[in-house]
Scaffold this motif. Sequence first.
Motif, PDB file in Angstrom:
ATOM      1  N   GLU A 239       0.774  -1.257   0.000  1.00  0.00           N
ATOM      2  CA  GLU A 239       0.000   0.000   0.000  1.00  0.00           C
ATOM      3  C   GLU A 239       0.802   1.302   0.000  1.00  0.00           C
ATOM      4  OE1 GLU A 239      -3.698   0.412   1.934  1.00  0.00           O
ATOM      5  OE2 GLU A 239      -4.091  -1.749   1.917  1.00  0.00           O
ATOM      6  N   ARG A 240       1.730   1.457   0.889  1.00  0.00           N
ATOM      7  CA  ARG A 240       2.512   2.709   0.879  1.00  0.00           C
ATOM      8  C   ARG A 240       3.987   2.382   1.057  1.00  0.00           C
ATOM      9  NH1 ARG A 240      -0.758   7.774   3.449  1.00  0.00           N
ATOM     10  NH2 ARG A 240      -2.675   7.399   2.284  1.00  0.00           N
ATOM     11  N   TYR A 241       4.764   2.637   0.033  1.00  0.00           N
ATOM     12  CA  TYR A 241       6.189   2.281   0.033  1.00  0.00           C
ATOM     13  C   TYR A 241       7.039   3.523  -0.191  1.00  0.00           C
ATOM     14  CZ  TYR A 241      10.139   1.913  -3.287  1.00  0.00           C
ATOM     15  OH  TYR A 241      11.301   2.117  -3.984  1.00  0.00           O
ATOM     16  N   TYR A 242       8.221   3.547   0.413  1.00  0.00           N
ATOM     17  CA  TYR A 242       9.233   4.510  -0.014  1.00  0.00           C
ATOM     18  C   TYR A 242      10.600   3.873   0.143  1.00  0.00           C
ATOM     19  CZ  TYR A 242      11.407   5.798   4.433  1.00  0.00           C
ATOM     20  OH  TYR A 242      12.136   5.765   5.582  1.00  0.00           O
ATOM     21  N   GLN A 243      11.577   4.487  -0.493  1.00  0.00           N
ATOM     22  CA  GLN A 243      12.945   3.977  -0.401  1.00  0.00           C
ATOM     23  C   GLN A 243      13.886   5.110  -0.804  1.00  0.00           C
ATOM     24  OE1 GLN A 243      15.653   0.375  -2.318  1.00  0.00           O
ATOM     25  NE2 GLN A 243      13.746   0.840  -3.286  1.00  0.00           N
ATOM     26  N   ILE A 244      14.999   5.198  -0.084  1.00  0.00           N
ATOM     27  CA  ILE A 244      16.069   6.081  -0.554  1.00  0.00           C
ATOM     28  C   ILE A 244      16.908   5.182  -1.452  1.00  0.00           C
ATOM     29  CG2 ILE A 244      17.915   7.685   0.122  1.00  0.00           C
ATOM     30  CD1 ILE A 244      15.278   8.378   1.529  1.00  0.00           C
ATOM     31  N   ALA A 245      16.675   5.279  -2.747  1.00  0.00           N
ATOM     32  CA  ALA A 245      17.176   4.256  -3.669  1.00  0.00           C
ATOM     33  C   ALA A 245      18.305   4.778  -4.543  1.00  0.00           C
ATOM     34  CB  ALA A 245      16.030   3.787  -4.564  1.00  0.00           C
ATOM     35  N   ARG A 246      19.375   3.975  -4.639  1.00  0.00           N
ATOM     36  CA  ARG A 246      20.432   4.315  -5.597  1.00  0.00           C
ATOM     37  C   ARG A 246      19.979   3.827  -6.961  1.00  0.00           C
ATOM     38  NH1 ARG A 246      25.221   5.530  -3.522  1.00  0.00           N
ATOM     39  NH2 ARG A 246      25.199   6.907  -5.301  1.00  0.00           N
ATOM     40  N   CYS A 247      20.150   4.688  -7.968  1.00  0.00           N
ATOM     41  CA  CYS A 247      19.737   4.353  -9.324  1.00  0.00           C
ATOM     42  C   CYS A 247      20.911   4.571 -10.268  1.00  0.00           C
ATOM     43  CB  CYS A 247      18.581   5.251  -9.762  1.00  0.00           C
ATOM     44  SG  CYS A 247      17.192   5.202  -8.632  1.00  0.00           S
ATOM     45  N   PHE A 248      20.889   3.891 -11.394  1.00  0.00           N
ATOM     46  CA  PHE A 248      22.051   3.905 -12.294  1.00  0.00           C
ATOM     47  C   PHE A 248      21.612   4.152 -13.727  1.00  0.00           C
ATOM     48  CE2 PHE A 248      22.531   1.216  -8.651  1.00  0.00           C
ATOM     49  CZ  PHE A 248      23.756   1.590  -8.127  1.00  0.00           C
ATOM     50  N   ARG A 249      22.152   5.167 -14.338  1.00  0.00           N
ATOM     51  CA  ARG A 249      21.829   5.437 -15.743  1.00  0.00           C
ATOM     52  C   ARG A 249      23.091   5.832 -16.484  1.00  0.00           C
ATOM     53  NH1 ARG A 249      15.868   8.421 -14.950  1.00  0.00           N
ATOM     54  NH2 ARG A 249      15.179   6.812 -13.509  1.00  0.00           N
ATOM     55  N   ASP A 250      23.337   5.165 -17.584  1.00  0.00           N
ATOM     56  CA  ASP A 250      24.552   5.411 -18.351  1.00  0.00           C
ATOM     57  C   ASP A 250      24.306   6.578 -19.304  1.00  0.00           C
ATOM     58  OD1 ASP A 250      26.877   5.327 -19.706  1.00  0.00           O
ATOM     59  OD2 ASP A 250      26.659   3.293 -20.478  1.00  0.00           O
ATOM     60  N   GLU A 251      24.307   7.776 -18.747  1.00  0.00           N
ATOM     61  CA  GLU A 251      23.965   8.949 -19.540  1.00  0.00           C
ATOM     62  C   GLU A 251      25.151   9.895 -19.624  1.00  0.00           C
ATOM     63  OE1 GLU A 251      19.343   9.747 -19.087  1.00  0.00           O
ATOM     64  OE2 GLU A 251      20.433  10.179 -17.246  1.00  0.00           O
ATOM     65  N   ASP A 252      25.100  10.787 -20.614  1.00  0.00           N
ATOM     66  CA  ASP A 252      26.128  11.825 -20.665  1.00  0.00           C
ATOM     67  C   ASP A 252      25.893  12.771 -19.499  1.00  0.00           C
ATOM     68  OD1 ASP A 252      27.160  10.717 -22.914  1.00  0.00           O
ATOM     69  OD2 ASP A 252      25.908  11.922 -24.258  1.00  0.00           O
ATOM     70  N   LEU A 253      26.969  13.146 -18.830  1.00  0.00           N
ATOM     71  CA  LEU A 253      26.801  13.906 -17.595  1.00  0.00           C
ATOM     72  C   LEU A 253      26.681  15.406 -17.860  1.00  0.00           C
ATOM     73  CD1 LEU A 253      29.117  12.029 -15.133  1.00  0.00           C
ATOM     74  CD2 LEU A 253      26.760  11.635 -15.766  1.00  0.00           C
ATOM     75  N   ARG A 254      25.822  16.048 -17.100  1.00  0.00           N
ATOM     76  CA  ARG A 254      25.683  17.500 -17.125  1.00  0.00           C
ATOM     77  C   ARG A 254      25.760  17.962 -15.684  1.00  0.00           C
ATOM     78  NH1 ARG A 254      20.601  17.047 -20.740  1.00  0.00           N
ATOM     79  NH2 ARG A 254      19.548  17.269 -18.758  1.00  0.00           N
ATOM     80  N   ALA A 255      25.644  19.285 -15.531  1.00  0.00           N
ATOM     81  CA  ALA A 255      25.757  19.833 -14.175  1.00  0.00           C
ATOM     82  C   ALA A 255      24.719  19.242 -13.229  1.00  0.00           C
ATOM     83  CB  ALA A 255      25.633  21.344 -14.215  1.00  0.00           C
ATOM     84  N   ASP A 256      23.587  18.751 -13.763  1.00  0.00           N
ATOM     85  CA  ASP A 256      22.576  18.226 -12.852  1.00  0.00           C
ATOM     86  C   ASP A 256      22.338  16.725 -13.040  1.00  0.00           C
ATOM     87  OD1 ASP A 256      21.312  18.420 -15.254  1.00  0.00           O
ATOM     88  OD2 ASP A 256      19.480  19.348 -14.473  1.00  0.00           O
TER      89      ASP A 256
END
Length: 583
Positions: free
Chosen positions: A205-222
């Motif tokens: 019913e109600r979930y949260y997580q401080i989750a590490r995520c991974f994306r192979d993207e070109d990096l920008r300031a944000d």
Amino acid sequence: MNRTYYNGDLRIENVGETVELLGWVSKRRNFRSIVFIDLRDRSGIIQLVVNADEYPEIEKVRSEYVLSVKGLVTERQDKNPKLPTGDVEIEVMSFNIINKAAQTPMIIADETDALEDTRLKYRYLDLRRPVMQKNMMTRAKITSNMRRTLEDMGFIDIETPMLTKSTPEGAREYLVPSRVHPGEFYALAQSPQIFKQLLMIGGLERYYQIARCFRDEDLRADRQLDFTQVDIEASFLSQDQFMDIVETVASNVMVDVLDEAKPEFPRIDFVDALNNYGSDKPDLRFELLLQDFNETFKNSEFKVFSNTLETKGSLKGLILKGNHADTITRKVQDKYTELVKKNGLMGLVVLKYQEDTLTGSAAKFITDEELVHLKENFNLEEGDVIFIGSGKWEPTCMAIGALRLQLGKDFDLIDKEAFKYAWVVNFPMFEMDEEDNLVARHHPFTSPKEEHIELLDTEPLSVVANAYDLVLNGYEIAGGSMRIHDQDLQAKMFSLIGFTDEQIKARFGFFVDAFKYGTPPHGGIAFGLDRFAMALTHSNSIRDVIAFPKNASARCPLTNAPAKGTEKQLEDLHLIIDYPEKH
Ligand code: ASP
């Protein structure tokens, strides 16, 4: 080491107390036989006064030495109003050099001219800079506050796997080779999306997580390759009820962590965001709204305008007020033209309104009638500068939106202290990618508006999604949607974005299957925690709120990752690498 106070906490009330302090030597000055030392710890700086005649050892002390000190708090003669502890100093009675320090390759102070790669290579020193310490502490408070608010509202923290299977969220993924299954790979999770939806099907019913995520993207300031989301999902709530919850989370951070007033959360339609701000993440810290010039130039003889209008495009622009006409020199115009070209436009029309006439290279195409229309509808004043871009509606809005941000910076229109939130709602469900394929704008688990379901086959680009983004000062800090909870609709969505039945089965079969066992209506959102912390600390780069980030070329200058695998590792992983010589 019996520390009685943190250095930054000492005040005039403590005068007369004998204290024991710890910290790093931030600065050292000699005045005859008196040595003044600024002793720094996590909380701030306190001035120590040491008599070198009495304690000759002090002459050995250099910057960044670690000291323990016992002394008497006294009132300072020459107070330093810039320092919270500036009313007092410590008359040192004894001290101990706990550790020495080599000369540091960068100065440990808020102001630094060290290159970013130097800062990242010696990150442990960079982290000693007070501004970085403050960023780390603020970030920790933000996370903990968000946890508390969510838990108070019944959300439970559940971890989901990082080593998982590919998901169709749009970003390129990292693959991790399996040792025990030769030739097979895990994907690093782009986000817990599929798992959090399965948790809803799992009745949590109600979930949260401080989750590490991974994306192979070109990096920008944000952007970073590995980043953190505060990921949230809930069942049985309407979109409005869910958005209220998210507002509470953000609002509590503002009030409890930053000591700010409760913010407003205006809701802006996607179409209005583009029309007025030229962005789907509008920066509301300044006005300067985009204007629409289609009506003014509907009979224009100027080819650039008439061609655009004939092909159902848009003339979007900005009127810069404040009598800046003379500031917008040829050179400045070229800079702005370059900017909109980089954002996809062919060019930029610049008109200056002075002494009741328009000047600029396109001015000769503007009729008297059009000038009257401009004056009447846009309240032209002496010295106004009009910028107009033309082309397809969305890219033209976006390009003029980029110009809006640049003018905001150049003419100091942005209130830099302000925190302005906005929701952007009613996003289109789909967009076309560079190869002209239909792709989900948010992701393919997002539900379309009920009344648009029938348009899915015929006019997919007109379908509006139950998706929402939370924006702060022009940054998208969170994005989410109400999800599809119907098995057939979910399968249809996958097929619309180009998956064959076999592919759907092979890649998401487990997910689509789960839908047949009583899926509750559900929806969620994910905060980009790094970006949120960056905006809240007014940092210029996401890297300033991450302890050990990658640099803009996706390397970690501290550890030198990524690195080649050893022969043994590659063999274990059943990999043969053909290293390109140049790399
Ligand atoms: N998983 C989505 C994202 O990472 C967020 C969401 O829809 O909850 O953007």
